[in-house]
Design an enzyme around this catalytic site. Structure first.
Site, mmCIF file in Angstrom:
data_model
loop_
_atom_site.group_PDB
_atom_site.id
_atom_site.type_symbol
_atom_site.label_atom_id
_atom_site.label_comp_id
_atom_site.label_asym_id
_atom_site.label_seq_id
_atom_site.Cartn_x
_atom_site.Cartn_y
_atom_site.Cartn_z
ATOM 1 N N GLY A 149 0.833 -1.196 0.000
ATOM 2 C CA GLY A 149 0.000 0.000 0.000
ATOM 3 C C GLY A 149 0.865 1.242 0.000
ATOM 4 O O GLY A 149 1.988 1.230 -0.518
ATOM 5 N N ARG A 150 0.359 2.320 0.585
ATOM 6 C CA ARG A 150 1.113 3.572 0.594
ATOM 7 C C ARG A 150 2.475 3.411 1.261
ATOM 8 O O ARG A 150 3.504 3.819 0.718
ATOM 9 C CB ARG A 150 0.316 4.659 1.329
ATOM 10 N N ARG A 227 1.377 -4.612 12.473
ATOM 11 C CA ARG A 227 0.642 -4.804 13.717
ATOM 12 C C ARG A 227 1.084 -6.127 14.341
ATOM 13 O O ARG A 227 1.430 -7.079 13.627
ATOM 14 C CB ARG A 227 -0.867 -4.842 13.468
ATOM 15 N N GLU A 256 0.586 -4.927 23.846
ATOM 16 C CA GLU A 256 1.298 -3.675 24.116
ATOM 17 C C GLU A 256 0.619 -2.952 25.273
ATOM 18 O O GLU A 256 -0.616 -2.939 25.356
ATOM 19 C CB GLU A 256 1.292 -2.782 22.866
ATOM 20 N N HIS A 274 6.688 0.555 19.581
ATOM 21 C CA HIS A 274 5.656 1.061 18.670
ATOM 22 C C HIS A 274 5.840 2.555 18.398
ATOM 23 O O HIS A 274 4.977 3.384 18.690
ATOM 24 C CB HIS A 274 4.260 0.799 19.232
#
Length: 309
Positions: A149-150, A227, A256, A274
């Protein structure tokens, strides 16, 4: 213009993001989703992508028609429920690409060249007792990207000057000058370094399992900036402990901020908390985009970056 006290801000925001919010919105704060909901006729919710939005909270807010999340990921939102209730949602794609790609490259180089260990090697004066261990070069490696994706495409462009061979996998082939693999196992087998840049979804949950890690092999490296749910962490821990793969760099985890303690006791991992989008510039851009979406909602205009659920 956003009406005063019509926005419920859910969860804690870093200081740099809170400063932007306070400049642009008069919101009511709910720091803990399990706490009592403050009174008010809230029409929208502002939340970060690392805070889970529970359905029982939304049920207590009958006037809410919009949820703006600060982050490209929206797996924290109960999208099916929002759809049923006619509640719009927005995220903040694009503005964090640079920061996330920078971290991915930094983690990859840090892992291959043992940069954190080298830093400690000098600081501990161990250098005077002998030479530091030989590392691995990036040039010439086969790099596979799961999710084009981006962020995946921006990352690929940054990697091209490193003289690597790029490949990718995803739901569909794209018009890109890289080899395409239709499944993650085939990509892993063809890669020296496998980078995860895919969204969290039912299709990608625990996508990186024991079989994929075996395909990556004992000289392969895994980089996760996607993720934690994308990886079967139990299988990854075994693969790292038994040297079934060479190493892993992880910015995201299943649990997390309390990741599996097993990762803390092995030396072939590089761990970060993260922080893919954790630059002051990026966090400001993310917050402004989230609030721009809120303004569009209140002005009855199309959302700038609506999540199509």
């Amino acid at each position: 213009m956003i009406p005063v006290n019509s926005v419920l801000q859910v969860g804690q925001f870093p200081e740099v993001m809170q400063a932007v919010i306070d400049q642009r919105v008069r919101a009511v704060h709910l720091l803990d989703t399990s706490s009592q909901v403050p009174q008010g006729l809230f029409e929208s919710i502002l939340i970060r992508s690392n805070t889970k939005l529970p359905i029982n909270l939304i049920e207590q807010l009958p006037n809410v028609r919009m949820v703006a999340t600060c982050g490209v990921g929206y797996d924290n939102l109960p999208l099916e429920y929002l759809k049923q209730k006619g509640i719009k949602a927005s995220n903040t794609p694009g503005v964090l690409n640079d920061a996330v790609c920078e971290l991915a490259v930094g983690m990859m180089l840090g892992l291959l060249r043992h940069i954190p260990e080298a830093h400690q090697f000098v600081k501990s004066r161990a250098w005077s007792q002998g030479l530091f261990r030989v590392a691995t070069t990036l040039a010439g490696k086969r790099v596979g990207i799961a999710g084009m994706g981006r962020i995946g495409q921006d990352l690929a462009k940054r990697l091209e000057p490193f003289k690597v061979k790029l490949a990718y996998t995803g739901p569909t082939r794209k018009e890109l000058p890289y080899e395409y693999f239709s499944d993650i196992k085939s990509l892993a087998k063809a890669s020296d370094i496998l980078i995860l840049a895919c969204p969290a979804s039912p299709e990608t949950e625990k996508m990186i399992n024991a079989e994929v890690l075996e395909a990556l092999g004992p000289s392969g490296y895994l980089i996760n900036i996607a993720r934690g749910s994308v990886v079967d962490e139990a299988a990854l821990l075994v693969a790292l402990q038994q040297k079934m793969i060479a190493g892993a760099a992880l910015d995201v985890f299943e649990n997390e901020p309390n990741p599996n303690v097993g990762f803390l006791n092995i030396d072939n991992v590089l761990l970060t908390p993260h922080i893919g989008s954790a630059t002051s510039e990026t966090r400001q851009l993310m917050t402004n985009l989230a609030i721009d979406n809120l303004e569009a909602f209140y002005n009855k205009k199309p959302l700038l970056t609506e999540v199509k659920n």
